[in-house]
Design a protein around this motif. Structure first.
Motif, short mmCIF file in Angstrom:
data_model
loop_
_atom_site.label_atom_id
_atom_site.label_comp_id
_atom_site.label_asym_id
_atom_site.label_seq_id
_atom_site.Cartn_x
_atom_site.Cartn_y
_atom_site.Cartn_z
N HIS A 4 -3.81 8.95 -15.86
CA HIS A 4 -4.93 8.37 -16.59
C HIS A 4 -5.31 7.03 -15.97
CE1 HIS A 4 -7.52 6.94 -19.79
NE2 HIS A 4 -7.49 8.16 -20.32
N PRO A 5 -6.61 6.78 -15.78
CA PRO A 5 -7.03 5.50 -15.19
C PRO A 5 -6.52 4.27 -15.93
CG PRO A 5 -8.84 7.06 -15.15
CD PRO A 5 -7.74 7.72 -15.93
N LYS A 6 -6.19 4.40 -17.22
CA LYS A 6 -5.65 3.25 -17.96
C LYS A 6 -4.30 2.81 -17.38
CE LYS A 6 -7.73 3.85 -22.54
NZ LYS A 6 -7.46 4.18 -23.97
N ILE A 7 -3.50 3.78 -16.90
CA ILE A 7 -2.22 3.45 -16.28
C ILE A 7 -2.46 2.64 -15.01
CG2 ILE A 7 -0.16 4.42 -15.15
CD1 ILE A 7 -0.44 6.84 -17.04
N LEU A 8 -3.40 3.12 -14.21
CA LEU A 8 -3.76 2.42 -12.98
C LEU A 8 -4.24 1.01 -13.30
CD1 LEU A 8 -4.42 2.34 -9.91
CD2 LEU A 8 -6.62 3.39 -10.48
N ARG A 9 -5.13 0.90 -14.25
CA ARG A 9 -5.70 -0.41 -14.61
C ARG A 9 -4.61 -1.37 -15.07
NH1 ARG A 9 -9.42 0.57 -19.00
NH2 ARG A 9 -7.72 0.05 -20.41
N ASN A 10 -3.70 -0.89 -15.91
CA ASN A 10 -2.63 -1.76 -16.42
C ASN A 10 -1.71 -2.22 -15.29
OD1 ASN A 10 -3.60 -1.53 -19.02
ND2 ASN A 10 -2.20 0.11 -19.60
N ASN A 11 -1.36 -1.29 -14.40
CA ASN A 11 -0.46 -1.65 -13.29
C ASN A 11 -1.12 -2.64 -12.34
OD1 ASN A 11 1.61 0.00 -14.24
ND2 ASN A 11 1.01 1.74 -12.96
N LEU A 12 -2.37 -2.40 -12.00
CA LEU A 12 -3.08 -3.31 -11.11
C LEU A 12 -3.24 -4.69 -11.75
CD1 LEU A 12 -5.90 -0.99 -9.69
CD2 LEU A 12 -3.86 -1.79 -8.48
N THR A 13 -3.52 -4.71 -13.05
CA THR A 13 -3.65 -5.98 -13.77
C THR A 13 -2.35 -6.78 -13.70
OG1 THR A 13 -5.30 -5.07 -15.29
CG2 THR A 13 -4.11 -7.03 -16.03
N GLN A 14 -1.23 -6.10 -13.92
CA GLN A 14 0.06 -6.79 -13.87
C GLN A 14 0.36 -7.31 -12.46
OE1 GLN A 14 3.47 -5.10 -16.18
NE2 GLN A 14 2.02 -3.46 -16.63
N ASN A 31 -2.44 7.73 -4.92
CA ASN A 31 -1.47 8.69 -5.44
C ASN A 31 -1.53 8.82 -6.95
OD1 ASN A 31 -0.07 9.65 -2.98
ND2 ASN A 31 0.47 7.49 -2.75
N ASP A 32 -1.95 7.77 -7.63
CA ASP A 32 -2.20 7.88 -9.08
C ASP A 32 -3.30 8.91 -9.31
OD1 ASP A 32 -1.19 4.90 -10.55
OD2 ASP A 32 -1.21 5.12 -8.38
N GLY A 33 -4.38 8.77 -8.51
CA GLY A 33 -5.51 9.68 -8.66
C GLY A 33 -5.16 11.11 -8.30
N LEU A 34 -4.45 11.27 -7.18
CA LEU A 34 -4.09 12.62 -6.73
C LEU A 34 -3.16 13.32 -7.72
CD1 LEU A 34 -3.56 11.95 -2.91
CD2 LEU A 34 -5.52 13.07 -3.99
N ARG A 35 -2.40 12.55 -8.47
CA ARG A 35 -1.51 13.12 -9.48
C ARG A 35 -2.17 13.22 -10.86
NH1 ARG A 35 4.23 10.14 -7.82
NH2 ARG A 35 4.01 10.52 -5.59
N GLY A 36 -3.41 12.77 -10.92
CA GLY A 36 -4.17 12.90 -12.17
C GLY A 36 -3.74 11.94 -13.26
N ILE A 57 4.51 2.02 1.47
CA ILE A 57 5.42 3.16 1.47
C ILE A 57 4.63 4.42 1.11
CG2 ILE A 57 7.41 4.23 0.35
CD1 ILE A 57 8.61 1.50 -0.06
N SER A 58 4.76 5.44 1.95
CA SER A 58 4.06 6.70 1.68
C SER A 58 4.48 7.26 0.33
CB SER A 58 4.39 7.72 2.79
OG SER A 58 3.82 7.31 4.01
N GLY A 59 3.48 7.70 -0.43
CA GLY A 59 3.75 8.31 -1.73
C GLY A 59 3.76 7.33 -2.89
N GLY A 80 0.80 -1.21 0.00
CA GLY A 80 0.00 0.00 0.00
C GLY A 80 0.83 1.26 0.00
N ASP A 81 0.16 2.37 0.30
CA ASP A 81 0.79 3.69 0.33
C ASP A 81 0.68 4.26 1.75
OD1 ASP A 81 -1.92 4.46 0.48
OD2 ASP A 81 -2.03 4.70 -1.70
N SER A 82 0.64 5.58 1.87
CA SER A 82 0.62 6.21 3.20
C SER A 82 -0.60 5.84 4.02
CB SER A 82 0.69 7.73 3.05
OG SER A 82 -0.39 8.21 2.27
N LEU A 83 -1.69 5.42 3.37
CA LEU A 83 -2.90 5.05 4.10
C LEU A 83 -2.68 3.81 4.95
CD1 LEU A 83 -5.64 5.72 1.38
CD2 LEU A 83 -4.88 7.24 3.24
N SER A 84 -1.71 2.99 4.56
CA SER A 84 -1.39 1.78 5.31
C SER A 84 -0.02 1.84 5.98
CB SER A 84 -1.45 0.55 4.40
OG SER A 84 -2.76 0.33 3.92
N ALA A 85 0.79 2.82 5.61
CA ALA A 85 2.16 2.90 6.12
C ALA A 85 2.25 3.52 7.51
CB ALA A 85 3.04 3.68 5.15
N GLY A 86 1.15 4.12 7.97
CA GLY A 86 1.18 4.81 9.26
C GLY A 86 1.77 6.20 9.10
N TYR A 87 1.16 6.98 8.24
CA TYR A 87 1.64 8.32 7.89
C TYR A 87 1.73 9.21 9.12
CZ TYR A 87 1.66 12.86 5.45
OH TYR A 87 1.97 14.12 4.99
#
Length: 196
Positions: free
Chosen positions: A92-102, A85-90, A54-56, A17-24
């Motif tokens: 494209h959802p296709k990048i997110l989808r491809n990374n999650l798929t992999q 962080n993908d969303g907060l940086r704007g 890892i946060s970020g 995960g990211d900062s939501l699970s890292a204990g920010y």
């Protein structure tokens, strides 16, 4: 920094995960993944939790780190809590989808069980972007046959006293509540301890 929280157990959960699970902005041992093993042990589901958050981190960062984590820890279950962080940086959802798929594909190839967490972002990115982003998760869940867990801040974010001033991160006070929520969500995918 990886944090181990464990009891004598036969199953291992990797939290990616990211900062939501890292204990920010709090000691790592206060984060919800650190609190989870004790709750699961009380449910007769002893589990070693490896918090590789890892946060970020973006989904791309998580994908880059995943092969080594899988090889090193050989987890039974991997919870993917990435995308905010993908969303907060704007991105494209296709990048997110491809990374999650992999990531999901890699986890399955290692013989582990992937679990995907729904991620929500603030509404100020516009209705169209938010819908595309949000829908990425249930679409992948269905097409790749991966369980989708609800966003763990869904009940926290509406309680300002449990959120930091940035409105994005849960406080230390919220971590035990998140741990309880996650124990409930994860329970169906964890083995019950059999007592002889």
């Amino acid at each position: 920094m990886l944090l181990f929280a464990s009891t004598a157990s036969s199953q291992t959960l990797l939290v990616l995960g990211d900062s939501l699970s890292a204990g920010y902005q709090m000691p790592a041992n206060k984060s919800w993944p650190s609190l989870l093993p004790q709750i699961l042990a009380q449910q007769s589901q002893p589990t070693t939790v490896i918090n590789a958050s890892i946060s970020g981190d973006t989904s791309g960062n998580g994908l880059a780190r995943l092969p080594q984590l899988l090889a090193q820890y050989q987890p039974d279950i991997v919870l993917i809590e990435l995308g905010a962080n993908d969303g907060l940086r704007g991105f494209h959802p296709k990048i997110l989808r491809n990374n999650l798929t992999q990531m999901i594909t890699l986890i399955k190839e290692m013989g582990s069980q992937p679990l995907l967490m729904q991620i929500e972002i603030p509404p100020n990115y516009g209705k169209r972007y938010n819908e595309l982003f949000r829908n990425t998760y249930p679409t992948l869940s269905q097409s790749l046959n991966v369980p989708l867990l609800p966003f763990f801040l869904i009940e926290i974010i509406v309680q300002p006293q449990l959120m930091m001033k940035d409105g994005l991160h849960p406080t230390a006070q919220a971590q035990p509540l998140i741990a309880q929520f996650m124990a409930q969500q994860l329970s169906p995918y964890l083995n019950k301890e059999t007592i002889q």
